[in-house]
Design an enzyme around this catalytic site. Structure first.
Site, PDB file in Angstrom:
ATOM      1  N   TYR A   1       0.839  -1.208   0.000  1.00 46.96           N
ATOM      2  CA  TYR A   1       0.000   0.000   0.000  1.00 46.96           C
ATOM      3  C   TYR A   1       0.872   1.256   0.000  1.00 46.96           C
ATOM      4  CZ  TYR A   1      -3.736   3.187   1.574  1.00 46.96           C
ATOM      5  OH  TYR A   1      -4.641   4.224   1.689  1.00 46.96           O
TER       6      TYR A   1
ATOM      7  N   LYS B   1       1.367   3.622  -3.245  1.00 47.81           N
ATOM      8  CA  LYS B   1       0.890   5.010  -3.234  1.00 47.81           C
ATOM      9  C   LYS B   1       2.032   5.992  -3.492  1.00 47.81           C
ATOM     10  CE  LYS B   1      -3.581   4.779  -2.140  1.00 47.81           C
ATOM     11  NZ  LYS B   1      -4.660   5.468  -2.884  1.00 47.81           N
TER      12      LYS B   1
ATOM     13  N   THR C   1      -0.821   7.295  18.367  1.00 43.99           N
ATOM     14  CA  THR C   1      -1.803   8.349  18.085  1.00 43.99           C
ATOM     15  C   THR C   1      -2.225   8.353  16.616  1.00 43.99           C
ATOM     16  OG1 THR C   1      -0.200  10.079  17.470  1.00 43.99           O
ATOM     17  CG2 THR C   1      -0.711   9.822  19.830  1.00 43.99           C
ATOM     18  N   ARG C   2      -3.435   8.862  16.396  1.00 35.52           N
ATOM     19  CA  ARG C   2      -3.946   9.144  15.056  1.00 35.52           C
ATOM     20  C   ARG C   2      -4.749  10.439  15.148  1.00 35.52           C
ATOM     21  NH1 ARG C   2      -0.992   5.460  14.350  1.00 35.52           N
ATOM     22  NH2 ARG C   2      -1.213   3.658  12.971  1.00 35.52           N
TER      23      ARG C   2
HETATM   24  P1  NAD Z   1     -12.737   1.910   0.323  1.00 33.93           P
HETATM   25  O1  NAD Z   1     -12.123   0.567   0.399  1.00 33.93           O
HETATM   26  O2  NAD Z   1     -14.067   2.107   0.949  1.00 33.93           O
HETATM   27  O3  NAD Z   1     -12.855   2.384  -1.196  1.00 33.93           O
HETATM   28  C1  NAD Z   1     -11.996   1.988  -2.218  1.00 33.93           C
HETATM   29  C2  NAD Z   1     -12.841   1.679  -3.447  1.00 33.93           C
HETATM   30  O4  NAD Z   1     -11.978   1.317  -4.538  1.00 33.93           O
HETATM   31  C3  NAD Z   1     -13.793   0.502  -3.237  1.00 33.93           C
HETATM   32  O5  NAD Z   1     -15.085   0.844  -3.696  1.00 33.93           O
HETATM   33  C4  NAD Z   1     -13.170  -0.617  -4.065  1.00 33.93           C
HETATM   34  O6  NAD Z   1     -14.121  -1.561  -4.530  1.00 33.93           O
HETATM   35  C5  NAD Z   1     -12.518   0.174  -5.179  1.00 33.93           C
HETATM   36  N1  NAD Z   1     -11.412  -0.531  -5.846  1.00 33.93           N
HETATM   37  C6  NAD Z   1     -10.378  -1.190  -5.268  1.00 33.93           C
HETATM   38  N2  NAD Z   1      -9.557  -1.688  -6.199  1.00 33.93           N
HETATM   39  C7  NAD Z   1     -10.084  -1.324  -7.404  1.00 33.93           C
HETATM   40  C8  NAD Z   1      -9.698  -1.547  -8.762  1.00 33.93           C
HETATM   41  N3  NAD Z   1      -8.594  -2.245  -9.066  1.00 33.93           N
HETATM   42  N4  NAD Z   1     -10.473  -1.038  -9.743  1.00 33.93           N
HETATM   43  C9  NAD Z   1     -11.610  -0.341  -9.450  1.00 33.93           C
HETATM   44  N5  NAD Z   1     -12.016  -0.108  -8.193  1.00 33.93           N
HETATM   45  C10 NAD Z   1     -11.269  -0.596  -7.184  1.00 33.93           C
HETATM   46  O7  NAD Z   1     -11.689   2.934   0.928  1.00 33.93           O
HETATM   47  P2  NAD Z   1     -11.783   4.504   1.178  1.00 33.93           P
HETATM   48  O8  NAD Z   1     -11.512   4.747   2.599  1.00 33.93           O
HETATM   49  O9  NAD Z   1     -12.997   5.067   0.578  1.00 33.93           O
HETATM   50  O10 NAD Z   1     -10.506   4.998   0.370  1.00 33.93           O
HETATM   51  C11 NAD Z   1     -10.608   5.652  -0.885  1.00 33.93           C
HETATM   52  C12 NAD Z   1      -9.231   6.152  -1.302  1.00 33.93           C
HETATM   53  O11 NAD Z   1      -8.744   7.081  -0.355  1.00 33.93           O
HETATM   54  C13 NAD Z   1      -8.190   5.038  -1.419  1.00 33.93           C
HETATM   55  O12 NAD Z   1      -7.375   5.302  -2.547  1.00 33.93           O
HETATM   56  C14 NAD Z   1      -7.400   5.188  -0.144  1.00 33.93           C
HETATM   57  O13 NAD Z   1      -6.086   4.752  -0.312  1.00 33.93           O
HETATM   58  C15 NAD Z   1      -7.469   6.679   0.113  1.00 33.93           C
HETATM   59  N6  NAD Z   1      -7.291   6.997   1.536  1.00 33.93           N
HETATM   60  C16 NAD Z   1      -8.303   6.797   2.435  1.00 33.93           C
HETATM   61  C17 NAD Z   1      -8.080   7.102   3.783  1.00 33.93           C
HETATM   62  C18 NAD Z   1      -9.158   6.931   4.825  1.00 33.93           C
HETATM   63  O14 NAD Z   1      -8.899   7.193   5.993  1.00 33.93           O
HETATM   64  N7  NAD Z   1     -10.363   6.542   4.511  1.00 33.93           N
HETATM   65  C19 NAD Z   1      -6.832   7.600   4.197  1.00 33.93           C
HETATM   66  C20 NAD Z   1      -5.833   7.756   3.257  1.00 33.93           C
HETATM   67  C21 NAD Z   1      -6.078   7.477   1.923  1.00 33.93           C
HETATM   68  N1  UDP Z   2      -6.255  -0.322  16.041  1.00 36.33           N
HETATM   69  C1  UDP Z   2      -6.612  -0.832  17.272  1.00 36.33           C
HETATM   70  N2  UDP Z   2      -7.681  -1.670  17.347  1.00 36.33           N
HETATM   71  C2  UDP Z   2      -8.422  -2.006  16.272  1.00 36.33           C
HETATM   72  C3  UDP Z   2      -8.060  -1.480  15.000  1.00 36.33           C
HETATM   73  C4  UDP Z   2      -6.968  -0.642  14.928  1.00 36.33           C
HETATM   74  O1  UDP Z   2      -5.975  -0.535  18.291  1.00 36.33           O
HETATM   75  O2  UDP Z   2      -9.391  -2.771  16.427  1.00 36.33           O
HETATM   76  C5  UDP Z   2      -5.122   0.615  15.960  1.00 36.33           C
HETATM   77  C6  UDP Z   2      -4.086   0.258  14.910  1.00 36.33           C
HETATM   78  O3  UDP Z   2      -3.125  -0.627  15.433  1.00 36.33           O
HETATM   79  C7  UDP Z   2      -3.497   1.621  14.593  1.00 36.33           C
HETATM   80  C8  UDP Z   2      -4.681   2.578  14.762  1.00 36.33           C
HETATM   81  O4  UDP Z   2      -5.631   1.878  15.557  1.00 36.33           O
HETATM   82  O5  UDP Z   2      -2.512   1.970  15.548  1.00 36.33           O
HETATM   83  C9  UDP Z   2      -5.315   2.992  13.450  1.00 36.33           C
HETATM   84  O6  UDP Z   2      -5.564   1.838  12.700  1.00 36.33           O
HETATM   85  P1  UDP Z   2      -6.309   1.878  11.290  1.00 36.33           P
HETATM   86  O7  UDP Z   2      -6.184   0.515  10.698  1.00 36.33           O
HETATM   87  O8  UDP Z   2      -7.661   2.446  11.451  1.00 36.33           O
HETATM   88  O9  UDP Z   2      -5.490   2.939  10.440  1.00 36.33           O
HETATM   89  P2  UDP Z   2      -3.944   3.109  10.076  1.00 36.33           P
HETATM   90  O10 UDP Z   2      -3.097   2.203  10.928  1.00 36.33           O
HETATM   91  O11 UDP Z   2      -3.859   2.767   8.651  1.00 36.33           O
HETATM   92  O12 UDP Z   2      -3.698   4.529  10.392  1.00 36.33           O
END
Ligand code: NAD
Ligand code: UDP
Ligand code: UDP
Length: 319
Positions: free
Chosen positions: A151, A155, A216-217
């Site tokens: 991932y 990215k 933290t987040r």
């Molecule tokens: P999500 O999993 O809900 O959405 C991703 C969507 O992409 C899904 O609908 C999935 O079916 C589709 N998808 C996956 N692979 C595909 C492919 N090969 N072709 C077509 N469609 C495909 O996740 P999200 O949280 O909505 O994330 C959306 C975007 O934002 C992602 O690119 C993710 O990396 C980015 N992002 C999200 C967060 C967050 O906190 N939600 C944080 C950082 C980045």
């Molecule tokens: N986390 C946790 N319990 C859960 C799911 C996640 O303590 O049931 C923690 C995880 O280890 C991380 C943080 O929460 O430190 C955020 O996790 P998430 O997967 O939501 O996002 P990311 O790690 O990608 O920021």
């Protein structure tokens, strides 16, 4: 709402059936645009966009972005990619392909159609950051060969492609580095912390804290984030990003657990499980650039955002 036909744009959202994508589709339709939602339904679902299916300005296409796509559009939001560790580690090779081949295809499409293109990048490009809070100038601290690398590095490579298409082919690009975002339509089983904790609390199950909960987040509510997307897309062509988008309010995971328990009135207790490999210990966006270039900052507090998210999961669980 746009009333002028001339102002109606053809906007494509890849990953449009996912959590962020479906919320973005709603916003674009409300703003009066024609929306093409492209998704392979790996993690997204038709339920997220069901309410748009009868709208003549909304079109749904089942398609995997790792394959070429020939359509005519004015703007592209490239969100397709599984986002939670459980989902992106399920098929890590496909995750990298989605980020890299997906970016190449969407950039090729943008090049041919001269469309403006937005990339949903991530705070994961900073890895387990040695600089805190993270600014866009920080190059990151990323493991290239660990379980999160498909991932994170996918990215990062997508960002490289965006900037090379910009330099080499003069594409108009907009790169957002998204920090943890939550809200309605998050997948209930994707293992992300906010959805996990709310679902566990509502079911009265133990709340699973990974590690000691001191990591933290910073959590951004989805509506705030979508506003940043729209503003970034609307910036002058010299604004390419990357721009951090997220809420600088920083909480420990234990604080989040306690807040969720309190707000749901749950009797769940906290249990401690091992910290996943390469789990970042701290994360907080520096959003000075977004404030300056987008005139944006989030205004929904964690408490308000959770109060809007808990009823969504409550309704989902009672189905
Ligand atoms: P999500 O999993 O809900 O959405 C991703 C969507 O992409 C899904 O609908 C999935 O079916 C589709 N998808 C996956 N692979 C595909 C492919 N090969 N072709 C077509 N469609 C495909 O996740 P999200 O949280 O909505 O994330 C959306 C975007 O934002 C992602 O690119 C993710 O990396 C980015 N992002 C999200 C967060 C967050 O906190 N939600 C944080 C950082 C980045
Ligand atoms: N986390 C946790 N319990 C859960 C799911 C996640 O303590 O049931 C923690 C995880 O280890 C991380 C943080 O929460 O430190 C955020 O996790 P998430 O997967 O939501 O996002 P990311 O790690 O990608 O920021
Ligand atoms: N591509 C696409 N849709 C288009 C134009 C291109 O999916 O409308 C894909 C095509 O498969 C190509 C990739 O985007 O492999 C990169 O396109 P580009 O024009 O940059 O490269 P080239 O075609 O020269 O390899």
């Amino acid at each position: 709402m746009l009333t002028e036909y001339a102002l109606r744009k053809r906007v494509m959202v890849t990953g449009g059936a996912g959590f962020l994508g479906s919320n973005l589709c709603d916003r674009l339709i409300a703003d009066g645009h024609d929306v093409l939602c492209v998704d392979n339904f790996f993690t997204g679902t038709k339920d997220n966009i069901r309410h748009l299916l009868d709208n003549p300005h909304f079109e749904l296409m089942r398609h995997d972005v790792t394959f070429p796509l020939y359509v005519e559009v004015d703007e592209i939001y490239n969100l397709a990619c599984p986002a939670s560790p459980i989902h992106y580690q399920f098929d890590p090779v496909q995750t990298t392909k989605t980020s890299v081949h997906g970016a190449i295809n969407m950039l090729g499409l943008a090049k041919r159609t001269k469309a403006k293109i937005f990339q949903a990048s991530t705070s994961e490009v900073y890895g387990d950051p040695a600089v805190h809070p993270q600014t866009e100038g920080y190059w990151g601290h990323v493991n290239p060969i660990g379980p999160r690398s498909c991932y994170d590095e996918g990215k990062r490579c997508a960002e490289t492609l965006f900037f090379d298409y910009h330099r080499q082919h003069k594409l108009r690009i907009k790169v957002a580095r998204i920090f943890n975002t939550y809200g309605p339509r998050m997948h209930p089983n994707d293992g992300r912390v906010v959805s996990n904790f709310i679902v566990q609390a509502l079911k009265g199950e133990p709340i699973t804290i990974y590690g000691d909960g001191s990591q933290t987040r910073s959590f951004c509510y989805v509506d705030d984030l979508i506003e940043a997307f729209i503003r970034l897309m609307g910036t002058p062509d010299d604004v390419t990003g990357p721009v951090n988008t997220g809420n600088p309010g920083e909480f420990t995971i234990k604080q989040l657990a306690e807040k969720v328990i309190q707000m749901t009135g749950s009797s769940s207790r906290l249990i401690y499980e091992p910290l996943p490999t390469d789990d970042p210990t701290q994360r907080q966006p520096d959003i000075s650039l977004a404030r300056e270039k987008l005139g944006w900052e989030p205004d929904i507090t964690l408490e308000t955002g959770l109060a809007r998210t808990i009823p969504y999961f409550d309704a989902l669980l009672s189905k």
